[in-house]
Design a protein around this motif. Sequence first.
Motif, PDB file in Angstrom:
ATOM      1  N   UNK A 170       0.959  -1.425  -0.103  1.00 42.78           N
ATOM      2  CA  UNK A 170      -0.066   0.076   0.616  1.00 42.78           C
ATOM      3  C   UNK A 170       0.805   1.495   0.366  1.00 42.78           C
ATOM      4  N   UNK A 171       2.064   1.266   0.807  1.00 43.44           N
ATOM      5  CA  UNK A 171       2.913   2.168   0.268  1.00 43.44           C
ATOM      6  C   UNK A 171       4.303   2.355  -0.521  1.00 43.44           C
ATOM      7  N   UNK A 172       4.018   1.927  -1.732  1.00 43.45           N
ATOM      8  CA  UNK A 172       4.475   1.648  -2.563  1.00 43.45           C
ATOM      9  C   UNK A 172       5.204   2.690  -3.119  1.00 43.45           C
ATOM     10  N   UNK A 173       4.496   3.777  -3.654  1.00 45.67           N
ATOM     11  CA  UNK A 173       4.519   5.385  -4.257  1.00 45.67           C
ATOM     12  C   UNK A 173       5.347   5.803  -3.438  1.00 45.67           C
ATOM     13  N   UNK A 174       4.993   5.625  -1.903  1.00 38.98           N
ATOM     14  CA  UNK A 174       6.464   6.217  -1.415  1.00 38.98           C
ATOM     15  C   UNK A 174       7.705   6.375  -0.871  1.00 38.98           C
ATOM     16  N   UNK A 175       7.640   5.025  -1.873  1.00 37.84           N
ATOM     17  CA  UNK A 175       9.068   4.675  -1.021  1.00 37.84           C
ATOM     18  C   UNK A 175      10.314   4.313  -2.437  1.00 37.84           C
ATOM     19  N   UNK A 176      11.238   4.054  -2.245  1.00 46.24           N
ATOM     20  CA  UNK A 176      13.070   4.460  -3.094  1.00 46.24           C
ATOM     21  C   UNK A 176      12.761   3.271  -4.210  1.00 46.24           C
ATOM     22  N   UNK A 183       9.821  -3.750  -3.304  1.00 45.20           N
ATOM     23  CA  UNK A 183       8.530  -4.516  -2.903  1.00 45.20           C
ATOM     24  C   UNK A 183       8.439  -5.644  -3.748  1.00 45.20           C
ATOM     25  N   UNK A 184       8.307  -5.517  -5.319  1.00 41.00           N
ATOM     26  CA  UNK A 184       8.132  -6.203  -5.768  1.00 41.00           C
ATOM     27  C   UNK A 184       8.809  -6.955  -5.912  1.00 41.00           C
ATOM     28  N   UNK A 185       9.625  -7.729  -5.809  1.00 43.05           N
ATOM     29  CA  UNK A 185      10.625  -8.702  -5.667  1.00 43.05           C
ATOM     30  C   UNK A 185       9.945  -9.467  -4.644  1.00 43.05           C
ATOM     31  N   UNK A 186       9.327  -9.107  -3.301  1.00 40.28           N
ATOM     32  CA  UNK A 186       9.077  -9.859  -2.175  1.00 40.28           C
ATOM     33  C   UNK A 186       7.310 -10.351  -2.108  1.00 40.28           C
ATOM     34  N   UNK A 187       6.614  -9.779  -3.403  1.00 44.21           N
ATOM     35  CA  UNK A 187       5.267  -9.835  -3.819  1.00 44.21           C
ATOM     36  C   UNK A 187       5.566 -11.245  -4.968  1.00 44.21           C
ATOM     37  N   UNK A 188       6.200 -11.069  -5.387  1.00 50.23           N
ATOM     38  CA  UNK A 188       6.332 -11.784  -6.297  1.00 50.23           C
ATOM     39  C   UNK A 188       7.283 -13.005  -6.229  1.00 50.23           C
ATOM     40  N   UNK A 189       8.152 -13.621  -5.015  1.00 55.37           N
ATOM     41  CA  UNK A 189       8.805 -14.651  -4.498  1.00 55.37           C
ATOM     42  C   UNK A 189       7.967 -15.456  -4.835  1.00 55.37           C
TER      43      UNK A 189
END
Length: 327
Positions: A170-176, A183-189
Amino acid sequence: MFKYIVKRFLHFIPLILGMTFVSFLIIKLAPGDFLTSLRMNPSISEETIKALEKSYGLNEPLIKQYFLWLWNALHFNLGYSFSYHRPVLSLIGERVGNTLSLTVTAFIVSWLVAVPLGIVAAYYRNRFVDRIITSFSLIGLSIPSFFLAFILMFLAAKTGWFPIGGVVSQNYESLSVLGKIVDRLKHMFIPLTAMVVGGISGLVRLIRGTVIEELEKEYVKLAVAKGLPVRVILFKHVLRNALNPFITLIGFDIAGLLSGAALIEIITAWPGMGRLMFDAVMAQDFFVVMGALYIGGIMLIIGNLMADILLALNDPRIREKEIEGRL
């Protein structure tokens, strides 16, 4: 070469027509449709139902409906989704990126890992290294990918190490930038691991068997007698001669980039084409189902055409035989 490509492409036109027509008939012959649920709603009049049928061409004869859909599909007008209330093409456009990011990554990782493992296992056949690699592939093949996905989701729920479902947080847009990648790799794991383990296991056994067959041929013995380095023998001579079945398999993998992850997407709640297709079938959303099948058919054509081209480039004998025999 151009004539060869055109000839191969023309062979796929009846395939896409037959696939879409059979799929159209199966969907249409199934009992009920999306409008059935509307008919059960007392607040929706019969005139409204008939108006919807007329606007979508659902009151026309079956054959005419198919050709109307086909004409629009050739212009990439895939219709309007009943469930999502938006054009099917834009809906697929949103989901296809998620599916391709998963399947392309799994495709690349599987081949990058499986090719060297298969070659090493073949070169050291019946030795300790070969037994380790073969045992790994057997274990990977014995565990269905969907069952492995369930196990990984259970472990993730217990440990909290990896998120379950979705593409980003949910806080993806605020990340570097680096944070977004992580974050994408964690969700894809979870879905990626479930796909890669089975993919590597099957490929390793295929590559090992093919390379062993090539290593036993006379030209390899001659190369060894000439004192050529092992690296040159394996990668310049053996691997190239063993490429043909691999290239064919790559073509099927490319063709399945949109459909190969369907079950994993459904299990892991990955919002891709597989999940979209499942929801559309359950809701009897006709235009979404046909649109997804149509795009999948195009991927099938592209994958098989690429495999044919790569085979012809790798082995000129195939191209010369096709040109002499068919043209």
